[in-house]
Design a protein around this motif. Structure first.
Motif, PDB file in Angstrom:
ATOM      1  N   ILE A  42      17.908  -5.561  -0.607  1.00  0.00           N
ATOM      2  CA  ILE A  42      16.475  -5.275  -0.563  1.00  0.00           C
ATOM      3  C   ILE A  42      16.223  -4.000   0.236  1.00  0.00           C
ATOM      4  O   ILE A  42      15.443  -3.133  -0.176  1.00  0.00           O
ATOM      5  N   GLY A  43      16.892  -3.881   1.381  1.00  0.00           N
ATOM      6  CA  GLY A  43      16.766  -2.668   2.172  1.00  0.00           C
ATOM      7  C   GLY A  43      17.249  -1.436   1.437  1.00  0.00           C
ATOM      8  O   GLY A  43      16.660  -0.355   1.539  1.00  0.00           O
ATOM      9  N   ALA A  44      18.322  -1.595   0.651  1.00  0.00           N
ATOM     10  CA  ALA A  44      18.838  -0.475  -0.148  1.00  0.00           C
ATOM     11  C   ALA A  44      17.829  -0.046  -1.200  1.00  0.00           C
ATOM     12  O   ALA A  44      17.664   1.153  -1.470  1.00  0.00           O
ATOM     13  N   ALA A  45      17.137  -1.026  -1.799  1.00  0.00           N
ATOM     14  CA  ALA A  45      16.114  -0.695  -2.799  1.00  0.00           C
ATOM     15  C   ALA A  45      15.016   0.152  -2.173  1.00  0.00           C
ATOM     16  O   ALA A  45      14.599   1.186  -2.725  1.00  0.00           O
ATOM     17  N   GLY A  46      14.532  -0.264  -1.003  1.00  0.00           N
ATOM     18  CA  GLY A  46      13.509   0.520  -0.324  1.00  0.00           C
ATOM     19  C   GLY A  46      14.013   1.895   0.087  1.00  0.00           C
ATOM     20  O   GLY A  46      13.293   2.893  -0.034  1.00  0.00           O
ATOM     21  N   THR A  47      15.266   1.954   0.530  1.00  0.00           N
ATOM     22  CA  THR A  47      15.847   3.232   0.955  1.00  0.00           C
ATOM     23  C   THR A  47      15.946   4.212  -0.210  1.00  0.00           C
ATOM     24  O   THR A  47      15.637   5.403  -0.068  1.00  0.00           O
ATOM     25  N   PHE A  48      16.359   3.723  -1.380  1.00  0.00           N
ATOM     26  CA  PHE A  48      16.521   4.633  -2.512  1.00  0.00           C
ATOM     27  C   PHE A  48      15.181   5.049  -3.116  1.00  0.00           C
ATOM     28  O   PHE A  48      15.089   6.116  -3.729  1.00  0.00           O
ATOM     29  N   VAL A  49      14.153   4.228  -2.950  1.00  0.00           N
ATOM     30  CA  VAL A  49      12.816   4.684  -3.327  1.00  0.00           C
ATOM     31  C   VAL A  49      12.417   5.857  -2.435  1.00  0.00           C
ATOM     32  O   VAL A  49      11.895   6.878  -2.902  1.00  0.00           O
ATOM     33  N   MET A  50      12.696   5.730  -1.133  1.00  0.00           N
ATOM     34  CA  MET A  50      12.422   6.822  -0.210  1.00  0.00           C
ATOM     35  C   MET A  50      13.205   8.081  -0.585  1.00  0.00           C
ATOM     36  O   MET A  50      12.661   9.187  -0.609  1.00  0.00           O
ATOM     37  N   VAL A  51      14.496   7.909  -0.928  1.00  0.00           N
ATOM     38  CA  VAL A  51      15.344   9.042  -1.276  1.00  0.00           C
ATOM     39  C   VAL A  51      14.853   9.721  -2.550  1.00  0.00           C
ATOM     40  O   VAL A  51      14.815  10.956  -2.651  1.00  0.00           O
ATOM     41  N   ALA A  52      14.464   8.915  -3.552  1.00  0.00           N
ATOM     42  CA  ALA A  52      13.983   9.481  -4.818  1.00  0.00           C
ATOM     43  C   ALA A  52      12.744  10.331  -4.605  1.00  0.00           C
ATOM     44  O   ALA A  52      12.615  11.436  -5.163  1.00  0.00           O
ATOM     45  N   LEU A  53      11.824   9.862  -3.773  1.00  0.00           N
ATOM     46  CA  LEU A  53      10.619  10.630  -3.490  1.00  0.00           C
ATOM     47  C   LEU A  53      10.937  11.880  -2.674  1.00  0.00           C
ATOM     48  O   LEU A  53      10.363  12.950  -2.897  1.00  0.00           O
ATOM     49  N   PHE A  54      11.890  11.751  -1.742  1.00  0.00           N
ATOM     50  CA  PHE A  54      12.288  12.907  -0.935  1.00  0.00           C
ATOM     51  C   PHE A  54      12.918  13.986  -1.805  1.00  0.00           C
ATOM     52  O   PHE A  54      12.627  15.179  -1.649  1.00  0.00           O
ATOM     53  N   GLU A  55      13.787  13.585  -2.720  1.00  0.00           N
ATOM     54  CA  GLU A  55      14.426  14.543  -3.611  1.00  0.00           C
ATOM     55  C   GLU A  55      13.431  15.177  -4.575  1.00  0.00           C
ATOM     56  O   GLU A  55      13.651  16.282  -5.074  1.00  0.00           O
ATOM     57  N   ALA A  56      12.313  14.469  -4.829  1.00  0.00           N
ATOM     58  CA  ALA A  56      11.273  15.016  -5.691  1.00  0.00           C
ATOM     59  C   ALA A  56      10.349  15.978  -4.953  1.00  0.00           C
ATOM     60  O   ALA A  56       9.463  16.581  -5.562  1.00  0.00           O
ATOM     61  N   GLY A  57      10.529  16.091  -3.631  1.00  0.00           N
ATOM     62  CA  GLY A  57       9.772  17.072  -2.867  1.00  0.00           C
ATOM     63  C   GLY A  57       8.569  16.543  -2.122  1.00  0.00           C
ATOM     64  O   GLY A  57       7.777  17.321  -1.587  1.00  0.00           O
ATOM     65  N   TYR A  58       8.411  15.226  -2.052  1.00  0.00           N
ATOM     66  CA  TYR A  58       7.263  14.664  -1.339  1.00  0.00           C
ATOM     67  C   TYR A  58       7.523  14.674   0.170  1.00  0.00           C
ATOM     68  O   TYR A  58       8.678  14.661   0.616  1.00  0.00           O
ATOM     69  N   PRO A  59       6.475  14.668   0.984  1.00  0.00           N
ATOM     70  CA  PRO A  59       6.658  14.692   2.442  1.00  0.00           C
ATOM     71  C   PRO A  59       7.401  13.452   2.929  1.00  0.00           C
ATOM     72  O   PRO A  59       7.193  12.345   2.420  1.00  0.00           O
ATOM     73  N   LEU A  60       8.259  13.627   3.926  1.00  0.00           N
ATOM     74  CA  LEU A  60       9.097  12.538   4.404  1.00  0.00           C
ATOM     75  C   LEU A  60       8.298  11.337   4.924  1.00  0.00           C
ATOM     76  O   LEU A  60       8.669  10.194   4.613  1.00  0.00           O
ATOM     77  N   PRO A  61       7.221  11.513   5.705  1.00  0.00           N
ATOM     78  CA  PRO A  61       6.466  10.333   6.158  1.00  0.00           C
ATOM     79  C   PRO A  61       5.938   9.495   4.995  1.00  0.00           C
ATOM     80  O   PRO A  61       5.971   8.255   5.053  1.00  0.00           O
TER      81      PRO A  61
END
Length: 289
Positions: A42-61
């Motif tokens: 479950i934590g990995a799922a949340g982490t990779f959602v964060m990574v996908a958005l980060f790689e797409a250029g969205y702000p880290l917060p």
């Protein structure tokens, strides 16, 4: 000597994350009577959602917030499944279901994230916080350890000093009686799962840059997390906290020794075996007599 100290300090970040996962495992077991194998996935799922958005250029917060919500959402769905279809099942059946869900989530996660394709994990917090005997202690280590202690203290305070905690204890000890007196059992149980998912996601976001950058590696962090919970006999938050930190430190120490570095991944399994053997010492002693 200095290199060994460096390795031990390097294990503190992992130890803090293991402690958080262990505390979450104890929290889930004590309140809904489930040995949960899906916590790290479950934590990995949340982490990779964060990574996908980060790689797409969205702000880290924004990425971090979305990842935490995603992890909480996945955990909520699993909680709904467990409370709807397996509420009356035995503890063995519930554990088997979460193990099967671990396999399913991991397979789906590998498929969606490109398998072994490397990803750019951002460091949520970087830099050196202090120097200990000439060794730098990073802010990531401090944050994970602080978060582990906060999680432990918060869960104890929640269970022992609040009305919700009283209801949660009633849910864990007498679920049918709790439902008969008007406690919203299903809502509380799903809430436990949701909270666990949010915390696990944030913990893995911190430790992810230090691990292999794939979904499977993060999902398998459930092993040291459960080892930490087992040290606490799935009842003691404080023992799980200490156990998780010790596992991380031992892993760090092993990584600094050439003869043992390739075996560092076996340490959580050795801890689980040792705790299980120790727990059976009384029965074996009685048989020997």
């Amino acid at each position: 000597m200095n290199s060994l100290l460096t390795s031990i300090v390097a294990g503190l970040s992992a130890g803090g994350a293991y402690a958080i996962l262990g505390v979450c495992a104890v929290f889930t077991y004590r309140l809904v009577a489930i040995v949960n194998f899906t916590g790290a996935a479950i934590g990995a799922a949340g982490t990779f959602v964060m990574v996908a958005l980060f790689e797409a250029g969205y702000p880290l917060p924004l990425d971090v917030a979305a990842g935490i919500l995603a992890g909480a959402g996945v955990a909520m769905l699993i909680g709904l499944v467990m409370t709807t279809w397996f509420a009356g099942a035995s503890a063995t059946t519930k554990a088997a279901v979460t193990a099967a869900l671990l396999v399913g989530i991991t397979a789906l996660g590998l498929r969606l994230t490109g398998g072994q394709h490397p990803h750019n994990f951002p460091e949520l917090i970087s830099g050196s916080a202090l120097r200990l005997a000439g060794v730098e202690v990073t802010w990531a280590s401090v944050l994970t350890l602080a978060l582990a202690v906060i999680c432990m203290l918060a869960t104890e305070a929640l269970l022992n000093r609040t009305r919700v905690g009283l209801q949660l204890r009633a849910l864990s000890q007498r679920p049918m009686a709790a439902e008969l007196i008007g406690i919203r059992v299903k809502l509380l149980a799903v809430g436990v799962w949701t909270l666990m998912g949010a915390i696990s996601s944030f913990a893995l976001m911190i430790i992810a840059p230090l691990r292999a950058p794939d979904f499977l590696s993060l999902s398998l962090l459930v092993v040291p997390g459960l080892a930490a919970a087992l040290i606490g006999a799935f009842t003691s938050f404080r023992a799980a906290l200490v156990g998780g930190i010790l596992i991380g430190v031992i892993e760090g120490l092993a990584s600094g020794l050439d003869a043992f570095s390739q075996y560092r991944g076996t340490i959580p399994f050795i801890v689980i075996l040792a705790v299980l053997l120790w727990s059976q010492r009384g029965a074996r002693w009685d048989e020997a007599r």
